[in-house]
Design a protein around this motif. Structure first.
Motif, PDB file in Angstrom:
ATOM      1  N   LEU A  92       0.833  -1.202   0.000  1.00 40.56           N
ATOM      2  CA  LEU A  92       0.000   0.000   0.000  1.00 40.56           C
ATOM      3  C   LEU A  92       0.872   1.259   0.000  1.00 40.56           C
ATOM      4  O   LEU A  92       0.577   2.231  -0.680  1.00 40.56           O
ATOM      5  CB  LEU A  92      -0.945  -0.007   1.203  1.00 40.56           C
ATOM      6  CG  LEU A  92      -2.145  -0.955   1.036  1.00 40.56           C
ATOM      7  CD1 LEU A  92      -2.953  -1.023   2.331  1.00 40.56           C
ATOM      8  CD2 LEU A  92      -3.029  -0.473  -0.116  1.00 40.56           C
ATOM      9  N   SER A  93       1.956   1.213   0.787  1.00 37.36           N
ATOM     10  CA  SER A  93       2.782   2.417   0.848  1.00 37.36           C
ATOM     11  C   SER A  93       3.632   2.572  -0.422  1.00 37.36           C
ATOM     12  O   SER A  93       4.066   3.671  -0.747  1.00 37.36           O
ATOM     13  CB  SER A  93       3.670   2.395   2.081  1.00 37.36           C
ATOM     14  OG  SER A  93       4.481   1.245   2.028  1.00 37.36           O
ATOM     15  N   ALA A  94       3.824   1.463  -1.139  1.00 38.06           N
ATOM     16  CA  ALA A  94       4.567   1.553  -2.406  1.00 38.06           C
ATOM     17  C   ALA A  94       3.818   2.427  -3.412  1.00 38.06           C
ATOM     18  O   ALA A  94       4.426   3.004  -4.316  1.00 38.06           O
ATOM     19  CB  ALA A  94       4.798   0.160  -2.988  1.00 38.06           C
ATOM     20  N   ARG A  95       2.497   2.539  -3.218  1.00 39.37           N
ATOM     21  CA  ARG A  95       1.722   3.449  -4.090  1.00 39.37           C
ATOM     22  C   ARG A  95       2.309   4.846  -4.063  1.00 39.37           C
ATOM     23  O   ARG A  95       2.369   5.531  -5.064  1.00 39.37           O
ATOM     24  CB  ARG A  95       0.276   3.558  -3.579  1.00 39.37           C
ATOM     25  CG  ARG A  95      -0.596   2.390  -3.870  1.00 39.37           C
ATOM     26  CD  ARG A  95      -1.976   2.650  -3.325  1.00 39.37           C
ATOM     27  NE  ARG A  95      -1.925   2.998  -1.896  1.00 39.37           N
ATOM     28  CZ  ARG A  95      -2.982   3.363  -1.187  1.00 39.37           C
ATOM     29  NH1 ARG A  95      -4.159   3.453  -1.732  1.00 39.37           N
ATOM     30  NH2 ARG A  95      -2.849   3.661   0.098  1.00 39.37           N
ATOM     31  N   TRP A  96       2.714   5.263  -2.840  1.00 41.02           N
ATOM     32  CA  TRP A  96       3.205   6.646  -2.721  1.00 41.02           C
ATOM     33  C   TRP A  96       4.572   6.799  -3.378  1.00 41.02           C
ATOM     34  O   TRP A  96       4.892   7.847  -3.918  1.00 41.02           O
ATOM     35  CB  TRP A  96       3.230   7.073  -1.255  1.00 41.02           C
ATOM     36  CG  TRP A  96       1.878   6.891  -0.642  1.00 41.02           C
ATOM     37  CD1 TRP A  96       1.555   6.097   0.417  1.00 41.02           C
ATOM     38  CD2 TRP A  96       0.649   7.467  -1.093  1.00 41.02           C
ATOM     39  NE1 TRP A  96       0.201   6.135   0.664  1.00 41.02           N
ATOM     40  CE2 TRP A  96      -0.387   6.973  -0.252  1.00 41.02           C
ATOM     41  CE3 TRP A  96       0.298   8.337  -2.132  1.00 41.02           C
ATOM     42  CZ2 TRP A  96      -1.722   7.334  -0.416  1.00 41.02           C
ATOM     43  CZ3 TRP A  96      -1.038   8.692  -2.293  1.00 41.02           C
ATOM     44  CH2 TRP A  96      -2.026   8.185  -1.451  1.00 41.02           C
ATOM     45  N   THR A  97       5.357   5.715  -3.349  1.00 42.22           N
ATOM     46  CA  THR A  97       6.625   5.746  -4.073  1.00 42.22           C
ATOM     47  C   THR A  97       6.376   5.895  -5.570  1.00 42.22           C
ATOM     48  O   THR A  97       7.002   6.706  -6.250  1.00 42.22           O
ATOM     49  CB  THR A  97       7.428   4.455  -3.794  1.00 42.22           C
ATOM     50  OG1 THR A  97       7.827   4.465  -2.431  1.00 42.22           O
ATOM     51  CG2 THR A  97       8.645   4.360  -4.685  1.00 42.22           C
ATOM     52  N   VAL A  98       5.394   5.109  -6.052  1.00 43.07           N
ATOM     53  CA  VAL A  98       5.070   5.186  -7.478  1.00 43.07           C
ATOM     54  C   VAL A  98       4.566   6.583  -7.823  1.00 43.07           C
ATOM     55  O   VAL A  98       4.999   7.193  -8.808  1.00 43.07           O
ATOM     56  CB  VAL A  98       4.006   4.121  -7.847  1.00 43.07           C
ATOM     57  CG1 VAL A  98       3.508   4.348  -9.265  1.00 43.07           C
ATOM     58  CG2 VAL A  98       4.582   2.725  -7.699  1.00 43.07           C
ATOM     59  N   LEU A  99       3.688   7.092  -6.984  1.00 44.50           N
ATOM     60  CA  LEU A  99       3.105   8.402  -7.282  1.00 44.50           C
ATOM     61  C   LEU A  99       4.175   9.502  -7.254  1.00 44.50           C
ATOM     62  O   LEU A  99       4.249  10.345  -8.159  1.00 44.50           O
ATOM     63  CB  LEU A  99       1.995   8.728  -6.274  1.00 44.50           C
ATOM     64  CG  LEU A  99       1.194   9.987  -6.612  1.00 44.50           C
ATOM     65  CD1 LEU A  99       0.493   9.827  -7.964  1.00 44.50           C
ATOM     66  CD2 LEU A  99       0.172  10.288  -5.520  1.00 44.50           C
ATOM     67  N   LEU A 100       5.040   9.448  -6.238  1.00 44.83           N
ATOM     68  CA  LEU A 100       6.099  10.450  -6.143  1.00 44.83           C
ATOM     69  C   LEU A 100       7.042  10.355  -7.355  1.00 44.83           C
ATOM     70  O   LEU A 100       7.459  11.367  -7.924  1.00 44.83           O
ATOM     71  CB  LEU A 100       6.878  10.265  -4.837  1.00 44.83           C
ATOM     72  CG  LEU A 100       7.896  11.354  -4.491  1.00 44.83           C
ATOM     73  CD1 LEU A 100       7.224  12.709  -4.395  1.00 44.83           C
ATOM     74  CD2 LEU A 100       8.611  11.029  -3.181  1.00 44.83           C
ATOM     75  N   SER A 101       7.333   9.118  -7.776  1.00 45.86           N
ATOM     76  CA  SER A 101       8.177   8.921  -8.953  1.00 45.86           C
ATOM     77  C   SER A 101       7.514   9.529 -10.187  1.00 45.86           C
ATOM     78  O   SER A 101       8.157  10.200 -10.991  1.00 45.86           O
ATOM     79  CB  SER A 101       8.435   7.439  -9.211  1.00 45.86           C
ATOM     80  OG  SER A 101       9.042   6.851  -8.099  1.00 45.86           O
ATOM     81  N   LEU A 102       6.213   9.275 -10.318  1.00 46.32           N
ATOM     82  CA  LEU A 102       5.501   9.799 -11.488  1.00 46.32           C
ATOM     83  C   LEU A 102       5.514  11.318 -11.496  1.00 46.32           C
ATOM     84  O   LEU A 102       5.721  11.943 -12.541  1.00 46.32           O
ATOM     85  CB  LEU A 102       4.047   9.301 -11.489  1.00 46.32           C
ATOM     86  CG  LEU A 102       3.862   7.866 -11.987  1.00 46.32           C
ATOM     87  CD1 LEU A 102       2.403   7.434 -11.841  1.00 46.32           C
ATOM     88  CD2 LEU A 102       4.291   7.760 -13.444  1.00 46.32           C
ATOM     89  N   ILE A 103       5.306  11.906 -10.305  1.00 45.44           N
ATOM     90  CA  ILE A 103       5.340  13.370 -10.236  1.00 45.44           C
ATOM     91  C   ILE A 103       6.711  13.870 -10.666  1.00 45.44           C
ATOM     92  O   ILE A 103       6.851  14.820 -11.444  1.00 45.44           O
ATOM     93  CB  ILE A 103       5.009  13.847  -8.802  1.00 45.44           C
ATOM     94  CG1 ILE A 103       3.534  13.617  -8.514  1.00 45.44           C
ATOM     95  CG2 ILE A 103       5.360  15.326  -8.642  1.00 45.44           C
ATOM     96  CD1 ILE A 103       3.146  13.881  -7.073  1.00 45.44           C
ATOM     97  N   ALA A 104       7.771  13.191 -10.176  1.00 48.57           N
ATOM     98  CA  ALA A 104       9.121  13.611 -10.539  1.00 48.57           C
ATOM     99  C   ALA A 104       9.378  13.438 -12.028  1.00 48.57           C
ATOM    100  O   ALA A 104       9.983  14.292 -12.672  1.00 48.57           O
ATOM    101  CB  ALA A 104      10.148  12.826  -9.725  1.00 48.57           C
ATOM    102  N   PHE A 105       8.896  12.325 -12.603  1.00 53.95           N
ATOM    103  CA  PHE A 105       9.071  12.087 -14.049  1.00 53.95           C
ATOM    104  C   PHE A 105       8.408  13.193 -14.849  1.00 53.95           C
ATOM    105  O   PHE A 105       9.019  13.826 -15.703  1.00 53.95           O
ATOM    106  CB  PHE A 105       8.378  10.789 -14.502  1.00 53.95           C
ATOM    107  CG  PHE A 105       9.028   9.525 -14.042  1.00 53.95           C
ATOM    108  CD1 PHE A 105      10.150   9.533 -13.239  1.00 53.95           C
ATOM    109  CD2 PHE A 105       8.507   8.294 -14.433  1.00 53.95           C
ATOM    110  CE1 PHE A 105      10.732   8.344 -12.814  1.00 53.95           C
ATOM    111  CE2 PHE A 105       9.079   7.112 -14.020  1.00 53.95           C
ATOM    112  CZ  PHE A 105      10.191   7.136 -13.212  1.00 53.95           C
TER     113      PHE A 105
END
Lengths: 218, 241
Positions: A15-28
């Motif tokens: 569940l918390s990996a979602r935030w890693t993915v989201l933060l990565s996407l924002i950075a991309f």
């Protein structure tokens, strides 16, 4: 405390990996926009603007991302701007990604022979048209592999956001460890999740590199 | 059509063009030759503003190339240029190479541009290759496409910068044939080339350059029969075997 099953832990981490993915996407996306905009400016604006862009990417490339996160999170409030860990992490990672992408992409644009600019110019294209219609489509092919390669770095770099209190995968891992005292299992799972996010990207970038190698051989 | 007056250019301390003056009249074919490093490629690239110059003036059909109020893109769109290394756009098909600037610069519609492109490809004998990519063609074929690409813009003059010097010997003639045909149709042409056979056949005048200077600017017969300078005699002796 010890009635957490492995599955419970995995679920929490996922569940918390979602935030890693989201933060990565924002950075991309954010970094891509910043990088693209600055690339256009670097290729067409005057010497002063170019020097400023160079300075920007030197600063972000020459300092640890952790310091940038600290400055964003603790520094901005001192200037009277309140920031959440979310905002600080998003903005910092965007600027960090942009600083690298503008350089990677500039290198790719410069790899296109000058004759291509000249040919496009001799047909009456404006500077913007030369870049957009002739140079960029060629540069993009070279740029894909190093860009994807760098994005893998970004995914891993989001782990640093845990230090300013952003609850993503790494932070969730250490919180869970504090609760159940099984660091080896938990951090193994955290690492596996990062791998699951990064491996498809590295694999894809290798495919692209091979494709590009073939195209050049032709 | 093209007038070059007293043009000088420096790279830092090094002077690449030294007070060059000449003119190309409408329908005239002028060949520019000279040893490598003599400034001939630089000179031809100043004509459409690809190379800047510090002194003098160049006019095309009365419009100054480096005046601040000149729309350089528009001026260039009327002057064709063919490069030593062809410089076709590798990411586009042959036909798209011919239509890109027609669509984006001249604002022609798709059918019109494709029509024009195909007619020109037919003219240089490459219509069958319209759907291919540049990398699939030989050097000679690519250069013929490059000429057709320039012609698609309906240029008032054509500039050639050593169009055959990157080609294998057996491909030189197919390119020269296209150029000869163009010359015979009355196209205004300025050609940097070592192909003296081409010069003898279609040039009206020959310009000989050395060390950034125009050493000779003569009618073709005069130049070949009776070169005035030592340097031009030397050059001709070497190049004509």
């Amino acid at each position: 405390m010890n009635d957490f099953t492995i599955w419970d832990m995995a679920q929490g981490l996922l569940l918390s990996a979602r935030w890693t993915v989201l933060l990565s996407l924002i950075a991309f996306v954010g970094g891509g926009l910043v990088g693209g905009l600055l690339l256009v400016l670097r290729l067409s604006a005057g010497a002063k603007v170019q020097a400023m862009i160079r300075l920007y990417s030197e600063i972000f490339q020459g300092t640890p991302l952790l310091m940038q996160l600290f400055l964003g999170f603790f520094g901005l409030p001192m200037l009277g701007i309140e920031v959440s860990p979310w905002l600080a992490a998003s903005v910092t990672l965007t600027l960090y990604t942009g600083a690298y992408l503008v350089d990677i992409w500039r290198g790719c644009v410069e790899a296109i022979p000058r004759g291509q600019w000249q040919a496009a110019a001799s047909l009456g294209m404006s500077h913007g048209q030369q870049l957009r219609l002739v140079i960029w489509p060629q540069a993009m092919r070279i740029a894909t592999a190093p860009t994807v390669g760098f994005l893998v770095q970004v995914v891993k770099s989001t782990a640093l956001a845990s230090i300013i209190g952003f609850t993503e995968l790494t932070k969730a891992g250490s919180m869970l460890t504090n609760a159940v005292f099984q660091p080896f299992i938990i951090y193994s799972m955290v690492a596996a999740l990062y791998f699951a996010m990064c491996f498809p990207l590295t694999w894809y970038s290798r495919v692209l590199e091979r494709k590009q190698g073939l195209a050049l051989k032709r | 059509m093209i007038s070059i007056e007293n043009v000088s250019k420096w790279y830092g301390q090094f002077q690449v063009l030294n007070a060059c003056s000449t003119a190309v009249r409408k329908g005239e074919v002028v060949v520019v030759c000279g040893p490598s490093g003599s400034g001939k490629s630089t000179l031809i690239k100043t004509v459409n503003g690809l190379e800047a110059f510090q002194q003098g003036e160049i006019r095309i059909g009365g419009t100054s190339v480096d005046a601040p109020n000149t729309d350089l893109s528009k001026l260039r769109s009327h002057v064709g240029m063919v490069f030593q290394h062809f410089e076709l756009f590798p990411h586009l098909s042959i036909l798209d190479n011919l239509t890109l600037a027609q669509l984006k610069v001249l604002g022609r519609n798709k059918d019109e541009a494709a029509d024009k492109g195909l007619r020109l490809l037919e003219r240089v004998g490459l219509k069958a290759h319209a759907g291919k990519f540049p990398i699939q063609l030989s050097g000679g074929q690519q250069q013929r496409v490059a000429i057709a690409r320039s012609l698609a813009m309906d240029p008032v003059a054509m500039l050639f910068d050593e169009p055959t010097s990157a080609l294998d010997p057996e491909m030189i003639n197919e390119v020269l044939d296209v150029m000869v045909e163009l010359a015979q149709e009355g196209m205004t042409m300025m050609c940097v080339t070592h192909e003296m056979g081409f010069a003898k056949k279609v040039a009206h005048r020959v310009i000989f350059m050395d060390h950034g200077q125009i050493v000779e600017d003569e009618r073709k017969d005069e130049f070949f029969a009776n070169p005035k300078s030592e340097r031009a005699r030397d050059f001709l002796a070497k190049i004509l075997h």
